[in-house]
Design a protein around this motif. Structure first.
Motif, PDB file in Angstrom:
ATOM      1  N   ASP A 225     -50.528 -97.960  53.044  1.00  0.00           N
ATOM      2  CA  ASP A 225     -49.665 -98.898  52.320  1.00  0.00           C
ATOM      3  C   ASP A 225     -48.215 -98.787  52.759  1.00  0.00           C
ATOM      4  OD1 ASP A 225     -51.786 -99.919  50.885  1.00  0.00           O
ATOM      5  OD2 ASP A 225     -51.483 -98.590  49.157  1.00  0.00           O
ATOM      6  N   TRP A 228     -47.859-100.128  56.289  1.00  0.00           N
ATOM      7  CA  TRP A 228     -47.815-101.591  56.172  1.00  0.00           C
ATOM      8  C   TRP A 228     -46.413-102.037  55.772  1.00  0.00           C
ATOM      9  CZ3 TRP A 228     -46.738-104.521  51.757  1.00  0.00           C
ATOM     10  CH2 TRP A 228     -46.977-105.898  51.859  1.00  0.00           C
ATOM     11  N   GLY A 233     -41.016-104.986  55.864  1.00  0.00           N
ATOM     12  CA  GLY A 233     -40.658-105.023  54.451  1.00  0.00           C
ATOM     13  C   GLY A 233     -39.197-104.773  54.155  1.00  0.00           C
ATOM     14  N   GLU A 422     -50.968-113.861  56.629  1.00  0.00           N
ATOM     15  CA  GLU A 422     -49.649-113.629  56.030  1.00  0.00           C
ATOM     16  C   GLU A 422     -49.599-112.326  55.249  1.00  0.00           C
ATOM     17  OE1 GLU A 422     -49.126-115.881  51.903  1.00  0.00           O
ATOM     18  OE2 GLU A 422     -49.659-117.281  53.503  1.00  0.00           O
ATOM     19  N   HIS A 423     -50.754-111.687  55.028  1.00  0.00           N
ATOM     20  CA  HIS A 423     -50.795-110.401  54.325  1.00  0.00           C
ATOM     21  C   HIS A 423     -51.006-109.228  55.272  1.00  0.00           C
ATOM     22  CE1 HIS A 423     -50.804-112.772  50.716  1.00  0.00           C
ATOM     23  NE2 HIS A 423     -51.954-113.339  51.034  1.00  0.00           N
ATOM     24  N   THR A 425     -48.963-108.075  57.546  1.00  0.00           N
ATOM     25  CA  THR A 425     -47.703-107.346  57.466  1.00  0.00           C
ATOM     26  C   THR A 425     -46.906-107.954  56.317  1.00  0.00           C
ATOM     27  OG1 THR A 425     -46.403-108.798  58.902  1.00  0.00           O
ATOM     28  CG2 THR A 425     -47.726-107.069  59.988  1.00  0.00           C
ATOM     29  N   PRO A 426     -45.786-107.342  55.903  1.00  0.00           N
ATOM     30  CA  PRO A 426     -44.983-107.955  54.842  1.00  0.00           C
ATOM     31  C   PRO A 426     -44.411-109.317  55.213  1.00  0.00           C
ATOM     32  CG  PRO A 426     -44.459-105.631  55.051  1.00  0.00           C
ATOM     33  CD  PRO A 426     -45.342-105.971  56.215  1.00  0.00           C
ATOM     34  N   PRO A 428     -44.480-112.921  55.785  1.00  0.00           N
ATOM     35  CA  PRO A 428     -45.515-113.856  55.341  1.00  0.00           C
ATOM     36  C   PRO A 428     -45.462-115.241  55.972  1.00  0.00           C
ATOM     37  CG  PRO A 428     -43.708-113.942  53.799  1.00  0.00           C
ATOM     38  CD  PRO A 428     -43.274-113.018  54.938  1.00  0.00           C
ATOM     39  N   PHE A 507     -40.478-112.588  51.108  1.00  0.00           N
ATOM     40  CA  PHE A 507     -41.800-111.977  51.281  1.00  0.00           C
ATOM     41  C   PHE A 507     -42.935-112.709  50.569  1.00  0.00           C
ATOM     42  CE2 PHE A 507     -38.611-108.453  51.408  1.00  0.00           C
ATOM     43  CZ  PHE A 507     -38.734-108.174  52.769  1.00  0.00           C
ATOM     44  N   ASP A 509     -45.858-113.684  48.316  1.00  0.00           N
ATOM     45  CA  ASP A 509     -46.728-112.845  47.493  1.00  0.00           C
ATOM     46  C   ASP A 509     -46.721-111.385  47.913  1.00  0.00           C
ATOM     47  OD1 ASP A 509     -47.421-115.131  46.139  1.00  0.00           O
ATOM     48  OD2 ASP A 509     -49.318-115.424  47.193  1.00  0.00           O
ATOM     49  N   ASN A 510     -46.231-111.090  49.093  1.00  0.00           N
ATOM     50  CA  ASN A 510     -46.183-109.704  49.555  1.00  0.00           C
ATOM     51  C   ASN A 510     -45.138-108.873  48.827  1.00  0.00           C
ATOM     52  OD1 ASN A 510     -48.232-110.100  51.425  1.00  0.00           O
ATOM     53  ND2 ASN A 510     -46.822-110.626  53.084  1.00  0.00           N
ATOM     54  N   ARG A 513     -46.733-106.258  46.517  1.00  0.00           N
ATOM     55  CA  ARG A 513     -47.340-105.142  47.234  1.00  0.00           C
ATOM     56  C   ARG A 513     -46.272-104.221  47.817  1.00  0.00           C
ATOM     57  NH1 ARG A 513     -51.546-105.274  52.444  1.00  0.00           N
ATOM     58  NH2 ARG A 513     -51.609-102.997  52.699  1.00  0.00           N
TER      59      ARG A 513
END
Length: 542
Positions: A225, A228, A233, A422-423, A425-426, A428, A507, A509-510, A513
């Motif tokens: 996580d 990722w 991010g 799009e998920h 990597t961060p 999107p 980002f 929806d990312n 996460r």
């Protein structure tokens, strides 16, 4: 060069100590050898690597990596200390002493952060800069087509090392050679190879991270996580990435480039309108971006030389038929003299603003200095549905005709960048995106100038709202803009809910996460700035 092994020695390095403060230029705290930070620092880092405001080198080093001089104004919040680590243990020490002393650090690689948050703060607070400019090693292993690159290296240094190792290897990252690797990779990173090979972070295969506990972690020990999260991010949210292992990509011995300008009187409106549909759908070997300024659109292209052509790879003669067939509006305005053949590494200075085809040598991209005379304001958008011709007419006739007008830079997506979820990597902004827009306005008067340029970019951004992505209106993190929102600290932790205002623009929806990954690696929110990822903690989502 010898094959590079994983940095096992770094992972086993012992923990040391150090940290840093900060101040405003209006009210600086005096340096003091009894300060907990300095006492801790003295046992772990050589004194010459720690600069205080009284050090002769403090101001020159602070200024050296400030790419936008508006952030050197007398009212901005500056650091009290600058720490210049030369190895990973110094970074560990900075973090451990920071936690021990209750002080924070801000991490700077190249200094191109559009809001300067790697070396300044919006509000008075004590902090120090962890300047990574001494951590700039690039170790290329051509046989395995991989490289390890330190976060303090600049893109020009990475590209140059790759070019020296092989004329048939490259790396898909940004155009500007002075951009720092650490910040660029942290936000995603794209350039002229994005349609063939995607983002820089799509090609990151390992990393060395110092976390908030001072631990030195690699891809395995940091966990999936967190690995990722650091690949797009945002910088200064999860720790300090000391170095990255990247996968290099194949490029032909010769590529083809061109830069063709089309004015409004020559039909620029029609060509740009058509470009929106053509450029994202072209074969992945052909990338055509647009720089729109003063009612002129400049079409800049990198052609890797395969496409559908039957002629020798990478030649202008192969490109021109493709252009006339696939992009007739521009192709008919081109001729053989407008394109050039060169190696991939030679194309780097060709596309860098201000160099072009003026005979600049490849060694130019090793230059680490930039001018402090140009002030700027930037922001960004994403376009998922082609903008109507009448809107482009208004843009050219009204917005770009103003005396205070800035620049639009349009980068086409599609192909490789869109073939990744799009998920994954961060980052999107993948399938469904036609292109990215960067808005830039510059001025040269530091004594109160910039009001008109700020006004133009903000009003133009408002005008563009009906034509760009929505719910959320997307933005690119590496074109950071505090106009999109800032963190709100509640109980000494950044608010997850308040961060949604800007976080979901970057980002989508990312964002959630990313906040969960922040919870995992830095739940106390030690690494933070005005647009860092908040932790997703119980009681923190208010």
């Amino acid at each position: 060069m010898a094959k590079i092994s994983a940095p096992a020695a770094l992972i086993l390095a012992s923990f040391l100590f150090i940290f840093c403060y900060a101040s405003t230029t209006v009210s600086s705290q005096p340096s003091n050898s009894s300060d907990p930070f300095l006492k801790c620092l003295s046992s772990s880092i050589p004194s010459q690597l720690v600069l205080t405001p009284s050090s002769p080198s403090f101001t020159p080093l602070l200024r050296f990596s400030i790419r936008n001089p508006k952030f050197f104004a007398s009212t901005t919040v500056r650091p009290l200390y600058i720490v210049t680590p030369t190895n990973a243990s110094h970074v560990q020490s900075a973090v451990l002493c920071g936690r021990q002393a209750g002080m924070r650090i801000r991490v700077r690689s190249g200094g191109h952060d559009y809001e300067g948050l790697s070396y300044r703060a919006e509000r008075p607070q004590p902090f120090a800069i962890l300047d990574l400019s001494n951590l700039r090693s690039v170790r290329v292993d051509a046989p395995s087509a991989t490289a390890w690159v330190d976060s303090g290296a600049q893109l020009g240094e990475l590209y140059y090392a790759i070019g020296k190792a092989s004329v048939q290897l490259g790396f898909p990252a940004g155009l500007c050679p002075t951009v720092g690797v650490g910040g660029h990779f942290s936000g995603g990173g794209f350039g002229m190879l994005l349609r063939k090979y995607g983002l820089a972070v799509d090609n990151v295969i390992d990393a060395v991270l110092v976390d908030a506990k001072g631990r030195l972690l690699n891809r395995t020990t940091m966990g999936s996580d967190v690995f990722w999260a650091i690949r797009g991010g945002g910088g200064e949210s999860f720790g300090v990435v000391v170095s990255w292992q990247v996968r290099l990509v194949p490029v032909p011995p010769k590529v083809t480039v061109f830069n063709v300008a089309v004015s409004a009187s020559q039909g620029a409106v029609d060509v740009v309108t058509r470009w929106q549909q053509v450029a994202p759908a072209l074969p992945e070997d052909l990338f055509i971006r647009v720089v729109v300024q003063q009612q002129t659109a400049s079409f800049q292209s990198l052609f890797l030389g395969t496409c559908d052509a039957l002629l020798p790879l990478g030649t202008c003669d192969a490109l021109l038929p493709v252009m006339r067939c696939r992009f007739r509006e521009l192709g008919l305005k081109m001729n053989r003299t407008q394109c050039q053949e060169m190696t991939w590494i030679q194309s780097v200075p060709y596309f860098y603003p201000g160099t072009g085809s003026d005979g600049t040598t490849v060694e130019y991209i090793l230059n680490r200095t930039t001018s402090l005379s140009t002030y700027a304001k930037m922001t960004s958008d994403y376009v998922r549905k082609a903008i109507r011709r009448d809107a482009w007419e208004s843009i050219f006739a009204t917005w770009l005709a103003r005396l205070d007008a800035g620049i639009m830079i349009l980068d086409p997506y599609g192909a490789a960048i869109s073939n990744v979820s799009e998920h994954e990597t961060p980052f999107p902004h993948r399938a469904g995106v036609l292109y990215n827009i960067q808005y830039v306005n510059v001025w040269f008067d530091g004594g109160g100038g910039g009001a008109a340029q700020f006004k133009w970019i903000r009003e133009f951004y408002a005008f563009m709202e009906p034509y760009v992505s929505s719910s959320p209106r997307e933005a690119y993190f590496n074109y950071r803009d505090l106009d999109l929102g800032e963190n709100v600290v509640v109980g000494n932790v950044s608010s997850y809910e308040a961060g949604k205002v800007w976080g979901e623009k970057y980002f989508r929806d990312n964002y959630r996460r990313l906040a969960a990954a922040k919870d995992e690696i830095d739940p106390d929110d030690y690494f933070r700035n005005e647009q860092s990822i908040p932790p997703l903690g119980l009681g923190n989502n208010k």
